[in-house]
Structure formats: structure tokens, C-alpha cells
Scaffold this active site. Structure first.
Site, PDB file in Angstrom:
ATOM      1  N   GLU A 117      34.664  46.165  35.778  1.00 57.35           N
ATOM      2  CA  GLU A 117      34.428  44.879  36.467  1.00 57.35           C
ATOM      3  C   GLU A 117      33.116  44.842  37.257  1.00 57.35           C
ATOM      4  O   GLU A 117      33.092  44.471  38.418  1.00 57.35           O
ATOM      5  CB  GLU A 117      35.610  44.550  37.376  1.00 57.35           C
ATOM      6  CG  GLU A 117      36.942  44.491  36.631  1.00 57.35           C
ATOM      7  CD  GLU A 117      38.119  44.113  37.537  1.00 57.35           C
ATOM      8  OE1 GLU A 117      37.928  43.986  38.757  1.00 57.35           O
ATOM      9  OE2 GLU A 117      39.220  43.922  36.993  1.00 57.35           O
ATOM     10  N   GLU A 128      44.399  45.854  28.856  1.00 57.00           N
ATOM     11  CA  GLU A 128      45.405  45.635  29.912  1.00 57.00           C
ATOM     12  C   GLU A 128      46.235  44.392  29.594  1.00 57.00           C
ATOM     13  O   GLU A 128      46.497  43.561  30.470  1.00 57.00           O
ATOM     14  CB  GLU A 128      44.710  45.464  31.272  1.00 57.00           C
ATOM     15  CG  GLU A 128      43.810  46.624  31.645  1.00 57.00           C
ATOM     16  CD  GLU A 128      43.093  46.460  32.982  1.00 57.00           C
ATOM     17  OE1 GLU A 128      43.478  45.571  33.774  1.00 57.00           O
ATOM     18  OE2 GLU A 128      42.143  47.225  33.237  1.00 57.00           O
TER      19      GLU A 128
HETATM   20  C1  XIL Z   1      46.032  47.096  39.018  1.00 53.29           C
HETATM   21  C2  XIL Z   1      47.341  47.863  38.907  1.00 53.29           C
HETATM   22  O1  XIL Z   1      48.139  47.248  37.966  1.00 53.29           O
HETATM   23  C3  XIL Z   1      48.029  47.905  40.215  1.00 53.29           C
HETATM   24  O2  XIL Z   1      49.165  48.759  40.144  1.00 53.29           O
HETATM   25  C4  XIL Z   1      47.068  48.420  41.277  1.00 53.29           C
HETATM   26  O3  XIL Z   1      47.687  48.381  42.508  1.00 53.29           O
HETATM   27  C5  XIL Z   1      45.817  47.591  41.325  1.00 53.29           C
HETATM   28  O4  XIL Z   1      45.229  47.586  40.047  1.00 53.29           O
HETATM   29  N1  XIL Z   1      42.150  45.071  36.454  1.00 53.29           N
HETATM   30  C6  XIL Z   1      42.139  46.425  36.290  1.00 53.29           C
HETATM   31  C7  XIL Z   1      43.327  47.223  36.659  1.00 53.29           C
HETATM   32  O5  XIL Z   1      41.187  46.963  35.728  1.00 53.29           O
HETATM   33  O6  XIL Z   1      42.994  48.500  37.132  1.00 53.29           O
HETATM   34  C8  XIL Z   1      44.172  46.520  37.669  1.00 53.29           C
HETATM   35  O7  XIL Z   1      45.352  47.266  37.824  1.00 53.29           O
HETATM   36  C9  XIL Z   1      44.470  45.115  37.232  1.00 53.29           C
HETATM   37  C10 XIL Z   1      43.214  44.330  37.087  1.00 53.29           C
END
Ligand code: XIL
Length: 457
Positions: A263, A370
Site C-alpha cells: 500500500e 486478500e
Molecule cells: C488486516 C488483518 O486482517 C487484521 O487482522 C489486522 O489487524 C490488520 O490488517 N490490507 C492488508 C492486510 O494488506 O494486511 C490487512 O489485514 C487488510 C488490508
């Protein structure tokens, strides 16, 4: 359905023909329009929210109406009325017809009441309830996905019992949901904590599951001591180099791939996010991090990962421009991750395909990294309805179809961001309930899982 209606209308005369064909205007039995002043039936909308046992009716207001009358029948002649709708009378313009049978066609006839008077004419709509859900197939995803890894986000507290059973049955790759981020692995200057990351990597090794490393540098998981770094910029850069080298070396040959920077670009503009890494190391901090990763593990795959990659054209362009530039200058980069936190109703197929093609047209791997598909993006549901579960299934199918259709040389993995619905990160993130994943809370497979399988057919 419409054809049936028209056929029966010929039998019954003009009342039904007018109801179905014109809908908006009431008709006399000879087919002529009502005289002004006569009581009209309501205009009934096509039933919505059709489920296995109910559907919702809405209709127009009618001048002078004191009530509306609803009859529900299982035959188009209305000779077999369904209790208690024989008739049901109410003063409203919306009603949920409930306690219906699965997979049944219902005919609904509505009239208007004005005191003791009943409209001479009616309007009719038809709805067929959904079929009784059968058991969803439990075919293992990894057995069907033969050209890419099927990934799951994990946490150390979710590696035993039913989590373990599902993980080993279905998945051949895992990503740590938060325990391989900088704030966890490097909480204090000079003091690493690999307790959790080791546990995840060892779990993958013990179960023959590949590990995708996530994420070495992410502004949302930067330890406070790094945000507040006291030393010089040179010291900061040396610290980041030492951190990346330490972690990547520790897991060399054990972690298949790393999201090295996560990001980095701002929404909408594709400008670099002004993180502490950019501030202290310069605009070229990303390539430095990628190079240190490659130096520590020559075989590890290096990804750039971000969200909204299918809908934020500026962000996707910035990511691809960066990758092109890296490739041209021999800075290591192997692939792009689209997070794919999406919803059942968007982005659409063409949008996802178009963005994916921009990556696969290049010599880059594509990771759907994700995936979760929100069923309740507008926070107007308190449980997952059957209809929405079906819509979500269709979206899972679509996303998997899109991924499965990219060139083999670009395939890497499709990772889903969590196992059972109640464990989704989105509940905390948005502050309301959703069911974006593939398993119910008892670990049984949802229709979403069936959609995933269908996408591979
Ligand atoms: C999120 C996780 O799902 C949570 O458990 C944590 O507390 C915060 O991060 N983008 C990403 C992930 O790249 O690492 C994030 O994951 C969600 C958004």
C-alpha cells in the site's frame, strides 16, 4: 412465467391480460380503461427479496383506499388459496408474504378496498420461491485448482482443531494475517520477536503448505519506535536494511514470496504515500527494500501489494509504472498483488478482467492476495439471506473464473482473507456485521465455496 400468465389470461378473460400486460392501468372486463372515480386496484411491483420461504410485495398508493386485499394462490385460477392470504387485508404499501414452501410458484392477486367497497379489478404478480438448499459440495479447493496455489489468511490462534482440518484439506498456501508484519516481528529497537512468525512458518512446513510472507513494510503496521525514530536518516536506512535482511534471511528458502512493500500509493492520485520510510529514505525507498530482499534470498518472489487495484486507475498505473521502471533498470520485482476486498455487487467482471490484463500483459505474476466478498456492503442486513448468499456465490465464481483464465505464466495464487465469517477483519474495519468468506461459523462450506469450485470448472 409471463407466457404462462398470458395463456391463462386468454382462458380467464381480460382481467389478467390487463393486469400483466399493462400493469400500471386498471382495465374493465371489456378491456376499456376505468372511468374516473371508480376504485382502481394497486399497481403491484415485481416481488423482491425472494427467498425459500418468503418474498416481499410492494405496490402503489391508491386514492381513496382504506385497505388493500392480498390473495395468494398456488394456481393461476386462484382456486387454491394459501392461508392466511385468503385474503389478507392491510393498510400499507409493502408486505412480506411468509411461511411459504421452497421451490413453489405463487400467484398474488391484489385489490383495493374503500370502506365496504372492493375494486372490481385486480392486478396479479407471480413469484417462485427458491429451491430448498441441498448440501454444498465439499470438494477440496486445492485438488481442483491445479495451476495456482489456493491461499488462506491465518493467525497462530487459528491453526488447530477445525481450522487445521480445513487448512490441510483445502489450501496449499497461507499468509499471516498480521503476525509477519513489522510491528509484531520488530516491536522494539534491536529486539526481534519471531515467536508468532516462526509458528506460522513451521506450521506451513509441517503441513506441506507454502508460505506467502506479508508484509515487511506497511504504513499501518509500523512500530511506534520506527515512526518516532530518533536517529539520522542514514541510521534509519541502515536499520530498515538490517530488518529486511534479518527477516528475509531467517525465512530464506522457507517463505516462497514476500509482499515487501504494501500500500505505498495514495488513493486516487497514485502519488507515493508520505510514510516515514519515504520521508527518511527518499522516493526510491521501495527499490532499496526490494533489492535488500533479493540480496538476502535470491529465489524468493517479490511482490508489490495494494487495494482497490481494479477500480483505482491512478493507483494501478502508478504500480505498473513502478514495475516497468524496475524491470527496465533490473530492480527485482516478480509480481503484483491485488488485495481484492470487494463486494457481491462490484466491481464488475470487465473491470476486474481489464485490470488483471494490464498485469498479465507484462512479465509479472498476479496474486489475488486478500480476497473477501462483502455480502452486506450497505449495512442493511442482520443475517445472510439466501438470495444474497447466491449472489455472493456468483461473485466468488466470477473472480475465480477470471483468475483461472489468466495466462499460466502469470498465475501465482488466489488467497482468501479469512476462514469463517465471524472471524473476518471487516467487522472491526467497518464496524458492522458481514459474511464475506467461504465457511459458516461451524466450518461447513457456504455457497461462496461452491462458487469458488464452479469458477474452476
Ligand atoms: C488486516 C488483518 O486482517 C487484521 O487482522 C489486522 O489487524 C490488520 O490488517 N490490507 C492488508 C492486510 O494488506 O494486511 C490487512 O489485514 C487488510 C488490508
Amino acid at each position: 412465467m409471463k407466457e404462462n400468465m398470458i395463456r391463462s389470461a386468454w382462458k380467464q378473460g381480460w382481467v389478467l391480460v390487463c393486469a400483466v400486460v399493462l400493469m400500471v392501468s386498471a382495465c374493465g372486463e371489456d378491456g376499456s380503461k376505468e372511468e374516473a372515480g371508480e376504485l382502481l386496484p394497486p399497481t403491484v411491483d415485481t416481488p423482491t427479496d425472494v427467498a425459500g420461504d418468503q418474498f416481499v410485495l410492494t405496490w402503489s398508493k391508491v386514492t381513496g383506499a382504506t385497505k388493500f386485499q392480498i390473495e395468494v394462490a398456488i394456481d393461476e385460477d386462484f382456486s387454491q388459496l394459501v392461508e392466511p392470504y385468503d385474503p389478507w387485508r392491510l393498510n400499507a404499501t409493502r408486505f412480506t408474504v411468509t411461511e411459504l414452501d421452497y421451490g413453489t410458484t405463487y400467484y398474488v392477486r391484489m385489490r383495493t378496498e374503500r370502506d365496504d367497497e372492493l375494486s372490481a379489478y385486480s392486478n396479479v404478480v407471480v413469484a417462485t420461491t427458491l429451491d430448498e438448499p441441498g448440501p454444498e459440495p465439499t470438494t477440496a479447493l486445492k485438488e481442483v485448482a491445479t495451476t495456482f496455489a489456493v491461499g488462506m489468511a491465518v493467525q497462530t490462534s487459528r491453526l488447530t482443531g477445525e481450522h487445521h482440518e480445513v487448512l490441510t484439506r483445502e489450501f496449499d498456501q497461507i499468509t499471516a494475517e498480521w503476525e509477519m508484519k513489522m510491528s509484531v516481528m520488530y516491536p522494539t529497537e534491536g529486539v526481534y520477536d519471531f515467536t508468532r512468525s516462526d509458528q506460522i512458518v513451521e506450521y506451513g512446513e509441517a503441513n506441506d503448505i507454502a508460505i506467502h510472507g506479508h508484509a515487511l513494510i506497511w504504513h499501518s503496521s509500523t512500530p511506534t519506535w520506527v515512526e518516532d525514530f530518533a536517529g539520522t536518516n542514514e541510521e534509519f536506512e541502515a536499520m530498515v536494511k538490517e530488518y529486511i535482511t534479518t527477516v528475509v534471511t531467517r525465512y530464506k528458502g522457507r517463505v516462497r514470496s514476500w509482499d515487501v512493500v504494501n500500500e505505498a500509493f495514495q488513493d486516487g492520485s497514485g502519488q507515493l504515500r508520505n510514510t516515514v520510510f519515504r520521508q527518511k529514505m527518499g522516493d526510491d525507498y521501495i527499490e532499496k527494500c526490494y533489492q535488500w530482499t533479493r540480496d538476502a534470498d535470491p529465489d524468493v518472489l517479490i511482490f508489490y501489494n495494494d487495494y482497490n487495484m481494479t477500480t483505482d486507475a491512478a493507483k494501478l498505473k502508478a504500480s505498473l509504472d513502478m514495475a516497468d521502471d524496475f524491470v527496465a533498470r533490473d530492480v527485482p520485482i516478480d509480481g503484483i498483488g491485488f488485495q481484492m476486498h470487494i463486494a457481491y455487487n462490484g466491481p464488475d467482471r470487465a473491470t476486474i478482467e481489464g485490470a488483471a490484463k494490464k498485469v498479465t500483459d507484462r512479465d509479472l505474476l498476479l496474486h489475488f492476495s486478500e480476497l473477501d466478498i462483502r455480502a452486506n456492503p450497505n449495512d442493511n442486513m442482520s443475517s445472510l439471506t439466501e438470495q444474497r448468499a447466491i449472489d455472493q456465490q456468483a461473485k466468488y465464481k466470477e473472480v475465480v473464473e477470471i483468475y483461472n483464465a489468466i495466462p499460466e505464466t502469470s498465475k501465482f495464487a488466489l488467497t482468501v482473507w479469512g476462514m469463517i465469517d465471524s472471524e473476518t477483519w471487516l467487522t472491526d474495519f467497518h464496524g458492522y456485521v458481514d459474511w464475506p468468506l467461504m465457511y459458516n461459523d461451524d466450518f461447513s462450506v457456504k455457497k461462496a465455496h461452491t462458487g469458488f469450485l464452479q469458477g474452476l470448472e
